[in-house]
Design an enzyme around this catalytic site. Sequence first.
Site, PDB file in Angstrom:
ATOM      1  N   TYR A   8      31.153   6.549  11.333  1.00  0.00           N
ATOM      2  CA  TYR A   8      31.046   5.129  10.966  1.00  0.00           C
ATOM      3  C   TYR A   8      31.656   4.239  12.058  1.00  0.00           C
ATOM      4  O   TYR A   8      31.067   3.239  12.480  1.00  0.00           O
ATOM      5  CB  TYR A   8      31.764   4.951   9.634  1.00  0.00           C
ATOM      6  CG  TYR A   8      31.627   3.608   8.965  1.00  0.00           C
ATOM      7  CD1 TYR A   8      30.532   3.316   8.154  1.00  0.00           C
ATOM      8  CD2 TYR A   8      32.619   2.639   9.104  1.00  0.00           C
ATOM      9  CE1 TYR A   8      30.428   2.096   7.504  1.00  0.00           C
ATOM     10  CE2 TYR A   8      32.524   1.418   8.461  1.00  0.00           C
ATOM     11  CZ  TYR A   8      31.427   1.143   7.659  1.00  0.00           C
ATOM     12  OH  TYR A   8      31.340  -0.073   7.017  1.00  0.00           O
TER      13      TYR A   8
ATOM     14  N   LYS B 190      29.774   1.501  14.328  1.00  0.00           N
ATOM     15  CA  LYS B 190      30.162   0.089  14.259  1.00  0.00           C
ATOM     16  C   LYS B 190      30.662  -0.423  15.611  1.00  0.00           C
ATOM     17  O   LYS B 190      30.504  -1.600  15.928  1.00  0.00           O
ATOM     18  CB  LYS B 190      31.209  -0.115  13.162  1.00  0.00           C
ATOM     19  CG  LYS B 190      30.681   0.159  11.738  1.00  0.00           C
ATOM     20  CD  LYS B 190      29.525  -0.753  11.365  1.00  0.00           C
ATOM     21  CE  LYS B 190      29.162  -0.674   9.884  1.00  0.00           C
ATOM     22  NZ  LYS B 190      28.018  -1.550   9.545  1.00  0.00           N
TER      23      LYS B 190
HETATM   24  P1  NAI Z   1      26.618  -1.221  -0.260  1.00  0.00           P
HETATM   25  O1  NAI Z   1      26.530   0.266  -0.214  1.00  0.00           O
HETATM   26  O2  NAI Z   1      27.119  -1.856  -1.497  1.00  0.00           O
HETATM   27  O3  NAI Z   1      25.172  -1.844   0.085  1.00  0.00           O
HETATM   28  C1  NAI Z   1      24.441  -1.395   1.197  1.00  0.00           C
HETATM   29  C2  NAI Z   1      22.969  -1.694   0.981  1.00  0.00           C
HETATM   30  O4  NAI Z   1      22.249  -1.180   2.111  1.00  0.00           O
HETATM   31  C3  NAI Z   1      22.385  -1.011  -0.270  1.00  0.00           C
HETATM   32  O5  NAI Z   1      21.620  -1.925  -1.005  1.00  0.00           O
HETATM   33  C4  NAI Z   1      21.538   0.111   0.303  1.00  0.00           C
HETATM   34  O6  NAI Z   1      20.414   0.435  -0.507  1.00  0.00           O
HETATM   35  C5  NAI Z   1      21.112  -0.480   1.642  1.00  0.00           C
HETATM   36  N1  NAI Z   1      20.720   0.556   2.581  1.00  0.00           N
HETATM   37  C6  NAI Z   1      21.317   1.745   2.818  1.00  0.00           C
HETATM   38  N2  NAI Z   1      20.636   2.446   3.727  1.00  0.00           N
HETATM   39  C7  NAI Z   1      19.582   1.676   4.097  1.00  0.00           C
HETATM   40  C8  NAI Z   1      18.507   1.867   5.001  1.00  0.00           C
HETATM   41  N3  NAI Z   1      18.372   2.994   5.705  1.00  0.00           N
HETATM   42  N4  NAI Z   1      17.593   0.872   5.137  1.00  0.00           N
HETATM   43  C9  NAI Z   1      17.714  -0.260   4.404  1.00  0.00           C
HETATM   44  N5  NAI Z   1      18.701  -0.492   3.522  1.00  0.00           N
HETATM   45  C10 NAI Z   1      19.616   0.481   3.371  1.00  0.00           C
HETATM   46  O7  NAI Z   1      27.500  -1.626   1.001  1.00  0.00           O
HETATM   47  P2  NAI Z   1      28.284  -2.987   1.331  1.00  0.00           P
HETATM   48  O8  NAI Z   1      29.706  -2.789   1.050  1.00  0.00           O
HETATM   49  O9  NAI Z   1      27.570  -4.138   0.750  1.00  0.00           O
HETATM   50  O10 NAI Z   1      28.120  -2.994   2.925  1.00  0.00           O
HETATM   51  C11 NAI Z   1      27.174  -3.800   3.609  1.00  0.00           C
HETATM   52  C12 NAI Z   1      27.457  -3.712   5.098  1.00  0.00           C
HETATM   53  O11 NAI Z   1      28.779  -4.150   5.369  1.00  0.00           O
HETATM   54  C13 NAI Z   1      27.359  -2.291   5.671  1.00  0.00           C
HETATM   55  O12 NAI Z   1      26.824  -2.348   6.973  1.00  0.00           O
HETATM   56  C14 NAI Z   1      28.809  -1.859   5.718  1.00  0.00           C
HETATM   57  O13 NAI Z   1      29.017  -0.855   6.682  1.00  0.00           O
HETATM   58  C15 NAI Z   1      29.483  -3.154   6.095  1.00  0.00           C
HETATM   59  N6  NAI Z   1      30.889  -3.244   5.770  1.00  0.00           N
HETATM   60  C16 NAI Z   1      31.323  -3.219   4.473  1.00  0.00           C
HETATM   61  C17 NAI Z   1      32.669  -3.332   4.194  1.00  0.00           C
HETATM   62  C18 NAI Z   1      33.212  -3.342   2.804  1.00  0.00           C
HETATM   63  O14 NAI Z   1      34.441  -3.424   2.665  1.00  0.00           O
HETATM   64  N7  NAI Z   1      32.388  -3.309   1.764  1.00  0.00           N
HETATM   65  C19 NAI Z   1      33.653  -3.450   5.269  1.00  0.00           C
HETATM   66  C20 NAI Z   1      33.089  -3.478   6.577  1.00  0.00           C
HETATM   67  C21 NAI Z   1      31.760  -3.384   6.800  1.00  0.00           C
END
Ligand code: NAI
Length: 246
Positions: free
Chosen positions: A154, A158
Site C-alpha cells: 500500500y 501510494k
Molecule cells: P473503501 O474501501 O470504503 O472504498 C473504496 C471504494 O473503491 C469501494 O467502493 C470499492 O468498491 C472501490 N474499488 C475497489 N477496487 C476498485 C477497482 N479496482 N476499480 C474501481 N473501484 C474499486 O475505502 P475508503 O476508505 O473510502 O478509501 C478511498 C481511498 O482513500 C482509497 O484510495 C484509500 O487508499 C484512500 N485512503 C483512505 C484512508 C482512510 O482512512 N479511509 C486513508 C488514506 C487513504
Amino acid sequence: MIDLTGKVAIVTGAARGLGKGIADKLANLGAHVVVSDLNQEGADRTVSQIIERGGNAEVNLCDVSNEEEARRLIEQTVEKHGKLDILVNNAGINRDTMLHKMTHNEWDAVIGVNLTGVFNTMQPASFIMREQENGRIVNISSASWLGNIGQANYAAAKAGVVGITKTAARELGRKNVTVNAICPGFIDTDMTRGVPENVWDLMISKIPMGRAGKPEDVANCIAYLVSDQASYINGEVINVGGGMVL
Ligand code: NAI
C-alpha cells in the site's frame, strides 16, 4: 463560494466511503458527476441520492486496474458530455500484512488498483485535458506513503501516486491542467472500520485533533482544489489528517 456548475467530473471508487463523500460534494456544488466503481449497487445508491437532492450524476462501472475499462470510462464520458473537467482517482484497496508474510498476489493486487489504476485513468484523461487546455486531476494518496507497518504494498503504491502526480503536474501545467494529491490521515470509512479495535484506538491517539476524519473533511479540500480559486495550485501533496502527519 465554490461553484462547479457545468463541470463534468469523474470520481472512481465512489460507491461508498471517501469516494461517495467526494461525489456528493462535487454534485452539491453543481458538477455533473460520473460515479464509477466495481460495485453496481453502491454506485447506483450514490447516484440516486445525488439525484434525489436535485443534483446530476450517472453510473459508469469500471475496474480501474483494467486498462481497457479505464480507457472506456474516460472516452465514454467525453463522447457523452463533450469534455472532462475533473478526474478524482480515489478507488483503492488494502491487503495489509507484514512484509515477510506478504504474497505476490497481495503485492500485485494493491499495486494494480492503487497505482496502475491511477495511471490507467490519467493516461487517457491527460490526452483529453491537454487538448482542452483545461482540467483538474486529484489523486488520493495516503499518509501511509511515508511508510507504515504492515503496508509495504500500500505504501509503495501510494508513494508511486505522489510520483505520478508531481510528474503530471510538471508535464501538464503549461496546458492549464493542475494535478495534485491528497493524503488522507485516518478517515472513518468501511476500509478503516476493518481494523481491530486496539489499532483504531492507537490511530486516534496519534491524531492531534483526537478523532478520525470524515469523508466530508477530505471532500471539502478536493472541492477547493478542483475549483477556479485553486487555478495556481499544482503538484502539491496535501495532508488532510487532523495533524496526524506533521
Ligand atoms: P473503501 O474501501 O470504503 O472504498 C473504496 C471504494 O473503491 C469501494 O467502493 C470499492 O468498491 C472501490 N474499488 C475497489 N477496487 C476498485 C477497482 N479496482 N476499480 C474501481 N473501484 C474499486 O475505502 P475508503 O476508505 O473510502 O478509501 C478511498 C481511498 O482513500 C482509497 O484510495 C484509500 O487508499 C484512500 N485512503 C483512505 C484512508 C482512510 O482512512 N479511509 C486513508 C488514506 C487513504
